[in-house]
Structures are given as structure tokens and as C-alpha cells.
Scaffold this active site. Structure first.
Site, PDB file in Angstrom:
ATOM      1  CG  ASP A  56      -2.053   1.070   1.072  1.00 53.68           C
ATOM      2  OD1 ASP A  56      -3.264   0.475   0.916  1.00 53.68           O
ATOM      3  OD2 ASP A  56      -2.013   2.166   0.713  1.00 53.68           O
ATOM      4  CD  GLU A  96     -17.630  -1.597 -15.294  1.00 57.67           C
ATOM      5  OE1 GLU A  96     -18.751  -1.300 -14.679  1.00 57.67           O
ATOM      6  OE2 GLU A  96     -16.729  -2.071 -14.821  1.00 57.67           O
ATOM      7  CG  HIS A 126     -18.751  -3.144 -11.580  1.00 60.35           C
ATOM      8  ND1 HIS A 126     -18.363  -1.720 -12.221  1.00 60.35           N
ATOM      9  CD2 HIS A 126     -18.618  -2.806 -10.311  1.00 60.35           C
ATOM     10  CE1 HIS A 126     -17.842  -1.269 -11.125  1.00 60.35           C
ATOM     11  NE2 HIS A 126     -18.011  -1.680 -10.066  1.00 60.35           N
ATOM     12  CB  ILE A 127     -21.981  -8.561  -9.562  1.00 58.29           C
ATOM     13  CG1 ILE A 127     -21.260  -9.624 -10.195  1.00 58.29           C
ATOM     14  CG2 ILE A 127     -23.162  -8.190 -10.331  1.00 58.29           C
ATOM     15  CD1 ILE A 127     -20.610 -10.605  -9.439  1.00 58.29           C
TER      16      ILE A 127
HETATM   17  P1  NAI Z   1     -10.172   2.174   0.364  1.00 59.07           P
HETATM   18  O1  NAI Z   1      -9.895   3.491   0.069  1.00 59.07           O
HETATM   19  O2  NAI Z   1     -10.318   1.850   1.695  1.00 59.07           O
HETATM   20  O3  NAI Z   1      -8.414   1.316   0.120  1.00 59.07           O
HETATM   21  C1  NAI Z   1      -7.706   1.548  -1.184  1.00 59.07           C
HETATM   22  C2  NAI Z   1      -6.200   1.258  -0.592  1.00 59.07           C
HETATM   23  O4  NAI Z   1      -5.407   1.415  -1.487  1.00 59.07           O
HETATM   24  C3  NAI Z   1      -6.014   2.494   0.283  1.00 59.07           C
HETATM   25  O5  NAI Z   1      -5.433   1.774   1.446  1.00 59.07           O
HETATM   26  C4  NAI Z   1      -4.847   3.283  -0.598  1.00 59.07           C
HETATM   27  O6  NAI Z   1      -3.766   3.622   0.361  1.00 59.07           O
HETATM   28  C5  NAI Z   1      -4.444   2.117  -1.574  1.00 59.07           C
HETATM   29  N1  NAI Z   1      -3.836   2.695  -2.569  1.00 59.07           N
HETATM   30  C6  NAI Z   1      -4.189   3.819  -3.346  1.00 59.07           C
HETATM   31  N2  NAI Z   1      -3.236   3.819  -4.422  1.00 59.07           N
HETATM   32  C7  NAI Z   1      -2.219   2.867  -4.384  1.00 59.07           C
HETATM   33  C8  NAI Z   1      -1.259   2.322  -5.097  1.00 59.07           C
HETATM   34  N3  NAI Z   1      -1.018   3.134  -6.205  1.00 59.07           N
HETATM   35  N4  NAI Z   1      -0.464   1.184  -4.744  1.00 59.07           N
HETATM   36  C9  NAI Z   1      -0.979   0.632  -3.629  1.00 59.07           C
HETATM   37  N5  NAI Z   1      -1.818   1.127  -2.885  1.00 59.07           N
HETATM   38  C10 NAI Z   1      -2.616   2.080  -3.015  1.00 59.07           C
HETATM   39  O7  NAI Z   1     -10.878   1.241  -0.885  1.00 59.07           O
HETATM   40  P2  NAI Z   1     -11.778   0.024  -0.486  1.00 59.07           P
HETATM   41  O8  NAI Z   1     -13.022   0.435  -0.279  1.00 59.07           O
HETATM   42  O9  NAI Z   1     -10.907  -1.068  -0.136  1.00 59.07           O
HETATM   43  O10 NAI Z   1     -11.913  -0.273  -2.370  1.00 59.07           O
HETATM   44  C11 NAI Z   1     -11.012  -0.662  -3.153  1.00 59.07           C
HETATM   45  C12 NAI Z   1     -11.404  -0.624  -4.587  1.00 59.07           C
HETATM   46  O11 NAI Z   1     -12.458  -1.548  -4.810  1.00 59.07           O
HETATM   47  C13 NAI Z   1     -11.965   0.705  -5.001  1.00 59.07           C
HETATM   48  O12 NAI Z   1     -11.460   0.662  -6.653  1.00 59.07           O
HETATM   49  C14 NAI Z   1     -13.340   0.438  -5.188  1.00 59.07           C
HETATM   50  O13 NAI Z   1     -13.687   1.459  -6.168  1.00 59.07           O
HETATM   51  C15 NAI Z   1     -13.398  -0.730  -5.600  1.00 59.07           C
HETATM   52  N6  NAI Z   1     -14.820  -1.603  -5.452  1.00 59.07           N
HETATM   53  C16 NAI Z   1     -15.311  -2.360  -6.439  1.00 59.07           C
HETATM   54  C17 NAI Z   1     -16.360  -2.894  -6.070  1.00 59.07           C
HETATM   55  C18 NAI Z   1     -16.905  -3.471  -6.995  1.00 59.07           C
HETATM   56  O14 NAI Z   1     -18.386  -3.948  -7.274  1.00 59.07           O
HETATM   57  N7  NAI Z   1     -16.280  -4.611  -7.882  1.00 59.07           N
HETATM   58  C19 NAI Z   1     -17.193  -2.479  -4.890  1.00 59.07           C
HETATM   59  C20 NAI Z   1     -16.665  -1.773  -4.035  1.00 59.07           C
HETATM   60  C21 NAI Z   1     -15.480  -1.158  -4.035  1.00 59.07           C
END
Ligand code: NAI
Length: 405
Positions: A175, A263, A286-287
Site C-alpha cells: 500500500d 462497461e 461489476h457485481i
Molecule cells: P479504500 O480506499 O479503503 O482502500 C484503497 C487502498 O489502496 C488504500 O489503502 C490506499 O492507500 C491504497 N492505494 C491507493 N493507491 C495505491 C497504489 N498506487 N498502490 C498501492 N496502494 C494504493 O478502498 P476500498 O473500499 O478498499 O475499495 C478498493 C477498490 O474496490 C476501489 O477501487 C473501489 O472502487 C473498488 N470497489 C469495487 C466494487 C465492485 O463492485 N467490484 C465494490 C466496492 C469497491
């Protein structure tokens, strides 16, 4: 402009779990199953003080300009792109969302995909659908003892880390921000180390300039031969052409992808991807976060935020306003919530106006962001109409309300 109660209109079939908090905050809840086209929004939302939407309702600056009584918007989802956030802020309209309520759902799907990929289930299932009986141990592995590399150790990444360790995996992660490792997970200094060590790499970073194209041909080549890649984060993080080539060449053993650079907007539109037809690639539309539990958790989370904003004016979790949180108002006090232009002298004018009315201020908290300031004042009880008159005279006032009961 005193207001403690009002009507909230929930569009797009928002889960009923939102209702109890909203009703308890004195809001009358109206709901509609579908989205409403832009031209009819001002009619449907006429007189509403709050609106709840998901991703299909577009609240642009023009629509917001016609909704004078609106004080808050609840996006019952993660994204807030469908709302003109700055225009809303400029009108003192708070916007809330639910960034974390589907964390567990994404982590569970990812864990399931890791097991399915490592047991080579996608290709065996499609073989059976095609009438072939592919009973063989070839390439099938337990996940126990394998290394999972998590890129982005935020809400989802860290939740996945716990689930994976529970199944006996070794977890490494990277991270850009220092994060407390949970359980026995090991933080690695860079992406390259994660790619080099992991049997499966799972991406959980947000879409930023830095993560666009984070995994291209070079990074895919740096993965262990025969490793798997999972992207349930955002569509532009992986170069899908390069991933397709890495799969075809056998360099990678498979992948699971839930998010795509482009998408389809509806179920009727066609989906195309360079990964189609590859048996060892799990494709999902995207689910990742789409479960009934997540829907109800989202409804509760946003419902609670809106209710608290209605009752107390708290903007600590709003995505577009300065964050102001005061402890709950005492029964014998009135609360003034005041949005104004961020220029010198406004607070002084408010103090003078209240002093002129003989009103004592018992608590005060102000925050500014850009051109906007937001102040909450707890004051001795006073006829709100009198306060309204005084505050209306301050030219920098954008919006205010007084909570009296
Ligand atoms: P979060 O904000 O809690 O965690 C993201 C982490 O990535 C943070 O700790 C941040 O410091 C880190 N980060 C940022 N840039 C980085 C990099 N270049 N290298 C390494 N680490 C980096 O976000 P959360 O809630 O965990 O969501 C993660 C992803 O999942 C997001 O892109 C979100 O949009 C996606 N998501 C997808 C869903 C789906 O239906 N497939 C549903 C919910 C979230």
C-alpha cells in the site's frame, strides 16, 4: 428558514432498511421504484428537503437550481459522479454516500474466485457444459499454504487478508500508505515485490492517476509463472489486451475480472472484451459489491447519515462540504446551521446579530473549504422567526436552518 422536519423522496428502489432512521428523524418517506428522467425530477422532488438516489439519477447543476428546498442528497451507492458536487456545495446542499457498506461482499467474492481459479473450476465447468468430462488433478491446488498478494490494503484489501489467512494462505501486501498488517500479513515495500512473491495477486486500489494502467505487460511479466490475477477494483487498472496475451501464452494460469474500462450502461447493451472466450478467465459484470446484505447495509449507512444531518447538521461524512460535527444538541437549546461565503467578518456579524437579540451562544464550530464556510451554533431558545430575519440580513448567507425540537 427554520426546518427540523421534511419529506425525503427515495428513488431507484432503495432498500427499506433506510426508513427507520429517516422516520425517527421526523422525515416523511416517499419512495419510487425507478429512476426519474431529468425533465421530471423537479416535479417529483418539489418541496422535498432530501432525496435518495442510486447511480442512474442525474442531479446536475440545472436540476439542483430548481430544487430550492433541498438540503441533502443521499447517494445509496459508492460513486457520487451522478451529482454536481460543487454546485450542491455552493447551495449548501450536503451529499452523502456509502463508501464501505459492500466491503465484505467484494472480499467474499474475491476469496471464492481464488479458490475457483486454483482448482481450475472455470475451465472444468465450461467443459462439462460442452459435454466433456475433464476429471483430472492437473493444476488443481489447495489455497492453503499459497501466497496471496494484495495491492491496496484498505477496507477491502484488509478484509480479504483476514479471510485468506483464515483459509491458511500466506498474505503479503503493498500500500502506498503505511497500514497496520492484520494477523500475520506482511507489508512489502513495492508492487514489484508483491508480483514476484504471489501465487495470486488481487487488486484493491482506487482509480487514481497513479493506478491507471498499474498492471501493464511489464508488470504481468514480473508475476510468478502460473500465477493468477484478480481485479475487482476499477476497470482502468489493468491493461486487458496485455492480460489476454499473458493468459494465451500460458505465462499466467488464469484471472478473474469484475470491472472493465468500458462497461455497458444497461442489460440490453452488448459487452466486449479481449478476455472473452478464454476458459480460465472468470468474467463478472461489476457485481463485486452487489449482494442483498450490501444493499441493506448501504441503506442503513446512508439513511443514518441523512437522519443525523437532518437532526444535528453533522457533515463529517459528507463528500462535498466542510466537515462539522457537534455533539447532539441539548434539549433546552436551539441549533443554528449556517452556510456562508468564506470571507472575513461573517461570524462577527452573526455574533452581533445574536447578541443584539440577547441570545447566548453555548457552543460553536466552524469549518471552511474553498469558497464555503459552515458553522453550527447551539444557542439559548429563541423564536426562530426572529433569528431567521436577522440571518437573512447577512449578505454572505447561502443557506441556514434552525433546529428547535
Ligand atoms: P479504500 O480506499 O479503503 O482502500 C484503497 C487502498 O489502496 C488504500 O489503502 C490506499 O492507500 C491504497 N492505494 C491507493 N493507491 C495505491 C497504489 N498506487 N498502490 C498501492 N496502494 C494504493 O478502498 P476500498 O473500499 O478498499 O475499495 C478498493 C477498490 O474496490 C476501489 O477501487 C473501489 O472502487 C473498488 N470497489 C469495487 C466494487 C465492485 O463492485 N467490484 C465494490 C466496492 C469497491
Amino acid at each position: 428558514m427554520s426546518a427540523t422536519r421534511g419529506r425525503i423522496v427515495l428513488l431507484e428502489g432503495i432498500h427499506q432498511a433506510a426508513d427507520s432512521a429517516l422516520s425517527a428523524a421526523g422525515l416523511e418517506v416517499d419512495r419510487l421504484d425507478g429512476a426519474v428522467e431529468k425533465e421530471r425530477l423537479h416535479e417529483v422532488l418539489a418541496g422535498a428537503s432530501m432525496v435518495g438516489i442510486r447511480s442512474r439519477t442525474q442531479l446536475d447543476a440545472e436540476v439542483l437550481g430548481r430544487l430550492d428546498e433541498l438540503i441533502a442528497i443521499g447517494c445509496f451507492c459508492i460513486g457520487t459522479n451522478q451529482v454536481a458536487l460543487e454546485a450542491a456545495a455552493g447551495r449548501g446542499v450536503a451529499v452523502f454516500n456509502a463508501p464501505f457498506s459492500n466491503t465484505r461482499s467484494v472480499a467474499e467474492l474475491t476469496m471464492a474466485e481464488i479458490i475457483m481459479l486454483m482448482r481450475r473450476i472455470p475451465q472444468r465447468s465450461s467443459a462439462m457444459h460442452a459435454g466433456r468430462w475433464l476429471k483430472s488433478v492437473d493444476g488443481s491446488r489447495e489455497v492453503r499454504g499459497r501466497t496471496l498478494g494484495i495491492v491496496g490494503y484498505g477496507h477491502i484489501g484488509s478484509q480479504l487478508s483476514i479471510l485468506a489467512e483464515g483459509l491458511g494462505m500466506r498474505v503479503v501486501y503493498h500500500d502506498i500508505v503505511e497500514k497496520l498488517p492484520l494477523g500475520n500479513a506482511t507489508s512489502l515495500p513495492d508492487l514489484g515485490s508483491v508480483l514476484e512473491q504471489s501465487d495470486v495477486v488481487s487488486l484493491h486500489v482506487p482509480a487514481t492517476a497513479m493506478t491507471a494502467g498499474l498492471l501493464g505487460a511489464r508488470e504481468l511479466q514480473a508475476m510468478k509463472p502460473g500465477a493468477f490475477l484478480i481485479n475487482n477494483a476499477r476497470g482502468n487498472i489493468v491493461d486487458l489486451e496485455a492480460l489476454g496475451e499473458a493468459i494465451d501464452s500460458g505465462r499466467l494460469a488464469g484471472a478473474a475480472i469484475d470491472v472493465f474500462p468500458s462497461e455497458p450502461r444497461s442489460g440490453n447493451a452488448t459487452f466486449e472484451s479481449p478476455l472473452q472466450g478464454k476458459e480460465n478467465v472468470l468474467l463478472t459484470p461489476h457485481i463485486g459489491g452487489s449482494t442483498l446484505e450490501a444493499q441493506s447495509a448501504i441503506a442503513r449507512e446512508v439513511g443514518n447519515k441523512l437522519a443525523r444531518y437532518g437532526r444535528e447538521g453533522a457533515t463529517g461524512t459528507a463528500v462535498n462540504l466542510p466537515g462539522v460535527d457537534l455533539p447532539a444538541r441539548k434539549d433546552n437549546q436551539h441549533r443554528i446551521l449556517h452556510f456562508h461565503k468564506n470571507v472575513p467578518g461573517v461570524l462577527g456579524r452573526m455574533h452581533s446579530a445574536l447578541a443584539g437579540l440577547g441570545v447566548n451562544i453555548n457552543a460553536e464550530y466552524l469549518q471552511s473549504q474553498g469558497d464555503l464556510s459552515y458553522v453550527i451554533l447551539d444557542v439559548d431558545p429563541v423564536d426562530p422567526r426572529v433569528i431567521d430575519n436577522e440571518l437573512m440580513k447577512i449578505p454572505e448567507t447561502i443557506r441556514f436552518r434552525t433546529i428547535v425540537d
